[in-house]
Design a protein around this motif. Structure first.
Motif, PDB file in Angstrom:
ATOM      1  N   ALA A 122      11.987  11.843 -15.515  1.00 29.85           N
ATOM      2  CA  ALA A 122      13.023  10.874 -15.153  1.00 29.85           C
ATOM      3  C   ALA A 122      12.595   9.996 -13.981  1.00 29.85           C
ATOM      4  CB  ALA A 122      14.328  11.595 -14.808  1.00 29.85           C
ATOM      5  N   LEU A 123      11.555  10.411 -13.258  1.00 38.26           N
ATOM      6  CA  LEU A 123      11.051   9.616 -12.136  1.00 38.26           C
ATOM      7  C   LEU A 123      10.073   8.537 -12.583  1.00 38.26           C
ATOM      8  CD1 LEU A 123      10.388  12.321  -9.379  1.00 38.26           C
ATOM      9  CD2 LEU A 123      12.384  10.835  -9.619  1.00 38.26           C
ATOM     10  N   HIS A 124       9.494   8.707 -13.756  1.00 39.87           N
ATOM     11  CA  HIS A 124       8.442   7.790 -14.206  1.00 39.87           C
ATOM     12  C   HIS A 124       8.906   6.334 -14.335  1.00 39.87           C
ATOM     13  CE1 HIS A 124       6.134  11.454 -16.076  1.00 39.87           C
ATOM     14  NE2 HIS A 124       6.310  11.549 -14.768  1.00 39.87           N
ATOM     15  N   PRO A 125      10.117   6.071 -14.854  1.00 39.85           N
ATOM     16  CA  PRO A 125      10.557   4.664 -14.908  1.00 39.85           C
ATOM     17  C   PRO A 125      10.673   4.015 -13.529  1.00 39.85           C
ATOM     18  CG  PRO A 125      11.870   6.017 -16.392  1.00 39.85           C
ATOM     19  CD  PRO A 125      11.070   6.963 -15.556  1.00 39.85           C
ATOM     20  N   SER A 154       0.830  -1.207   0.000  1.00 44.34           N
ATOM     21  CA  SER A 154       0.000   0.000   0.000  1.00 44.34           C
ATOM     22  C   SER A 154       0.863   1.256   0.000  1.00 44.34           C
ATOM     23  CB  SER A 154      -0.925  -0.004   1.223  1.00 44.34           C
ATOM     24  OG  SER A 154      -1.809  -1.097   1.182  1.00 44.34           O
ATOM     25  N   GLN A 155       1.921   1.234   0.800  1.00 43.84           N
ATOM     26  CA  GLN A 155       2.838   2.382   0.822  1.00 43.84           C
ATOM     27  C   GLN A 155       3.570   2.525  -0.506  1.00 43.84           C
ATOM     28  OE1 GLN A 155       3.021   4.691   2.981  1.00 43.84           O
ATOM     29  NE2 GLN A 155       2.434   3.890   4.991  1.00 43.84           N
ATOM     30  N   LEU A 156       3.918   1.394  -1.111  1.00 44.97           N
ATOM     31  CA  LEU A 156       4.556   1.433  -2.423  1.00 44.97           C
ATOM     32  C   LEU A 156       3.598   1.970  -3.482  1.00 44.97           C
ATOM     33  CD1 LEU A 156       6.489  -1.966  -2.414  1.00 44.97           C
ATOM     34  CD2 LEU A 156       7.501   0.321  -2.390  1.00 44.97           C
ATOM     35  N   GLY A 157       2.309   1.640  -3.340  1.00 43.70           N
ATOM     36  CA  GLY A 157       1.315   2.170  -4.270  1.00 43.70           C
ATOM     37  C   GLY A 157       1.262   3.683  -4.228  1.00 43.70           C
ATOM     38  N   LEU A 158       1.348   4.241  -3.019  1.00 44.63           N
ATOM     39  CA  LEU A 158       1.380   5.698  -2.882  1.00 44.63           C
ATOM     40  C   LEU A 158       2.640   6.263  -3.524  1.00 44.63           C
ATOM     41  CD1 LEU A 158       0.371   8.389  -1.781  1.00 44.63           C
ATOM     42  CD2 LEU A 158       1.385   7.784   0.444  1.00 44.63           C
ATOM     43  N   LEU A 159       3.777   5.602  -3.295  1.00 39.79           N
ATOM     44  CA  LEU A 159       5.030   6.060  -3.900  1.00 39.79           C
ATOM     45  C   LEU A 159       4.943   6.023  -5.419  1.00 39.79           C
ATOM     46  CD1 LEU A 159       8.002   6.879  -3.817  1.00 39.79           C
ATOM     47  CD2 LEU A 159       8.580   4.452  -3.540  1.00 39.79           C
ATOM     48  N   SER A 160       4.399   4.949  -5.966  1.00 38.44           N
ATOM     49  CA  SER A 160       4.266   4.835  -7.418  1.00 38.44           C
ATOM     50  C   SER A 160       3.418   5.968  -7.985  1.00 38.44           C
ATOM     51  CB  SER A 160       3.644   3.476  -7.771  1.00 38.44           C
ATOM     52  OG  SER A 160       3.423   3.371  -9.159  1.00 38.44           O
ATOM     53  N   ALA A 161       2.320   6.278  -7.307  1.00 38.89           N
ATOM     54  CA  ALA A 161       1.452   7.369  -7.768  1.00 38.89           C
ATOM     55  C   ALA A 161       2.183   8.705  -7.736  1.00 38.89           C
ATOM     56  CB  ALA A 161       0.197   7.425  -6.902  1.00 38.89           C
ATOM     57  N   MET A 162       2.965   8.914  -6.686  1.00 39.78           N
ATOM     58  CA  MET A 162       3.709  10.175  -6.563  1.00 39.78           C
ATOM     59  C   MET A 162       4.765  10.297  -7.656  1.00 39.78           C
ATOM     60  SD  MET A 162       4.116  10.124  -2.398  1.00 39.78           S
ATOM     61  CE  MET A 162       5.004  11.671  -2.240  1.00 39.78           C
ATOM     62  N   LEU A 163       5.408   9.182  -7.978  1.00 39.57           N
ATOM     63  CA  LEU A 163       6.426   9.207  -9.027  1.00 39.57           C
ATOM     64  C   LEU A 163       5.794   9.406 -10.404  1.00 39.57           C
ATOM     65  CD1 LEU A 163       8.640   6.243  -7.774  1.00 39.57           C
ATOM     66  CD2 LEU A 163       9.230   8.669  -7.682  1.00 39.57           C
ATOM     67  N   LEU A 173      15.122   0.209  -1.992  1.00 41.52           N
ATOM     68  CA  LEU A 173      14.367   1.419  -1.665  1.00 41.52           C
ATOM     69  C   LEU A 173      15.274   2.507  -1.087  1.00 41.52           C
ATOM     70  CD1 LEU A 173      11.181  -0.266  -0.188  1.00 41.52           C
ATOM     71  CD2 LEU A 173      11.322   1.026  -2.331  1.00 41.52           C
ATOM     72  N   TYR A 174      16.320   2.100  -0.386  1.00 43.81           N
ATOM     73  CA  TYR A 174      17.269   3.073   0.159  1.00 43.81           C
ATOM     74  C   TYR A 174      17.979   3.821  -0.968  1.00 43.81           C
ATOM     75  CZ  TYR A 174      21.342   4.960   2.598  1.00 43.81           C
ATOM     76  OH  TYR A 174      22.317   5.799   3.082  1.00 43.81           O
ATOM     77  N   VAL A 175      18.527   3.064  -1.926  1.00 42.57           N
ATOM     78  CA  VAL A 175      19.231   3.731  -3.016  1.00 42.57           C
ATOM     79  C   VAL A 175      18.252   4.454  -3.936  1.00 42.57           C
ATOM     80  CG1 VAL A 175      21.240   2.221  -2.967  1.00 42.57           C
ATOM     81  CG2 VAL A 175      19.307   1.606  -4.406  1.00 42.57           C
ATOM     82  N   MET A 176      17.028   3.958  -4.049  1.00 44.36           N
ATOM     83  CA  MET A 176      16.032   4.660  -4.862  1.00 44.36           C
ATOM     84  C   MET A 176      15.679   6.007  -4.244  1.00 44.36           C
ATOM     85  SD  MET A 176      12.204   3.559  -6.167  1.00 44.36           S
ATOM     86  CE  MET A 176      12.779   2.335  -7.344  1.00 44.36           C
ATOM     87  N   ALA A 177      15.564   6.065  -2.927  1.00 43.68           N
ATOM     88  CA  ALA A 177      15.268   7.341  -2.267  1.00 43.68           C
ATOM     89  C   ALA A 177      16.355   8.359  -2.573  1.00 43.68           C
ATOM     90  CB  ALA A 177      15.137   7.129  -0.758  1.00 43.68           C
ATOM     91  N   ARG A 178      17.597   7.901  -2.539  1.00 42.41           N
ATOM     92  CA  ARG A 178      18.713   8.796  -2.861  1.00 42.41           C
ATOM     93  C   ARG A 178      18.661   9.227  -4.327  1.00 42.41           C
ATOM     94  NH1 ARG A 178      24.399   7.405  -1.838  1.00 42.41           N
ATOM     95  NH2 ARG A 178      24.503   9.698  -1.754  1.00 42.41           N
ATOM     96  N   LYS A 179      18.325   8.291  -5.212  1.00 44.38           N
ATOM     97  CA  LYS A 179      18.248   8.595  -6.635  1.00 44.38           C
ATOM     98  C   LYS A 179      17.136   9.607  -6.912  1.00 44.38           C
ATOM     99  CE  LYS A 179      19.321   7.935 -11.003  1.00 44.38           C
ATOM    100  NZ  LYS A 179      20.659   8.267 -11.559  1.00 44.38           N
ATOM    101  N   ILE A 180      16.016   9.449  -6.251  1.00 43.34           N
ATOM    102  CA  ILE A 180      14.900  10.377  -6.427  1.00 43.34           C
ATOM    103  C   ILE A 180      15.327  11.795  -6.074  1.00 43.34           C
ATOM    104  CG2 ILE A 180      12.653  11.064  -5.481  1.00 43.34           C
ATOM    105  CD1 ILE A 180      12.046   8.032  -5.228  1.00 43.34           C
TER     106      ILE A 180
END
Length: 211
Positions: A58-61, A42-51, A188-195
């Motif tokens: 560049a965040l869409h992929p 569910s939390q990932l679903g929110l993250l996906s929507a935000m991206l 998810l840790y490295v993705m947060a940094r990439k974002i």
């Protein structure tokens, strides 16, 4: 048109059904495990929507990657919702085919672990080196990614607790799930940094007060 009701009232006394109709307490280790995975998804679903909704293309992929993780987590929930030993003991005719499907799912999860390790390495190689710890924050998307990481760690702990109560094929069946969740938290840790890097947002660094 016949309308199917959402509520069944069968869980009003604190029990729920596993695969095959087996009943268990809603606060059992098994329910805690796949319930935590449901929360993570569910939390990932929110993250996906935000991206996906971001003006930064560049965040869409990254949203697509998150959607793929959600699919895997749903497969894991099916695994965890199955008490394999008790299902085998039930003698139901359909169990052999169902368990064969679960074993195939477990193998697929195992193959995804190596794929995720490759993605982690690729993302990490594109990031600036760290010389201190970072705190959750930065952009809204980056902060949400850290929320997902923390929930993922909790889901890992819940699966580990469940594994400690099992033996035999159950342990073999859930081993890849535990490893996948472990890698997902790193991802998810490295993705947060990439974002935050894509959004040109400075990371929130830990100011070591112990120095």
């Amino acid at each position: 048109m016949k309308i199917t009701k959402i509520y069944t009232k069968t869980g009003d006394r604190g029990e729920t059904s596993l695969v095959g109709g087996l009943r268990t307490a809603k606060d059992s280790d098994r329910i805690e495990a796949y319930g935590s995975i449901d929360e993570l998804s569910s939390q990932l679903g929110l993250l996906s929507a935000m991206l996906s909704d971001s003006s930064k293309e560049a965040l869409h992929p990254l949203a697509t990657e998150i959607d793929g993780a959600q699919q895997m987590l749903f497969d894991m929930s099916a695994l965890l919702a199955t008490d394999i030993e008790k299902l085998q003991q039930s003698g139901a005719e359909w169990t052999d085919g169902y368990l064969a499907g679960l074993r195939a799912t477990n193998d697929r999860i195992g193959r995804q672990i190596a794929d995720m390790e490759k993605k982690i390495d690729e993302l990490n190689a594109s990031l600036p080196a760290l010389n201190t710890f970072i705190l959750p924050g930065g952009t809204m998307q980056g902060a949400q990614c850290h929320v997902c990481r923390a929930v993922c760690r909790r889901a890992e702990r819940r699966v580990l607790t469940l594994l400690a109560t099992l033996s035999g094929e159950d342990v073999k069946m859930y081993g890849n799930t535990l490893a996948y969740i472990n890698r997902l938290s790193d991802y998810l840790y490295v993705m947060a940094r990439k974002i935050n890097l894509i959004c040109e947002k400075e990371e929130k660094k830990w100011e070591n007060s112990c120095k």
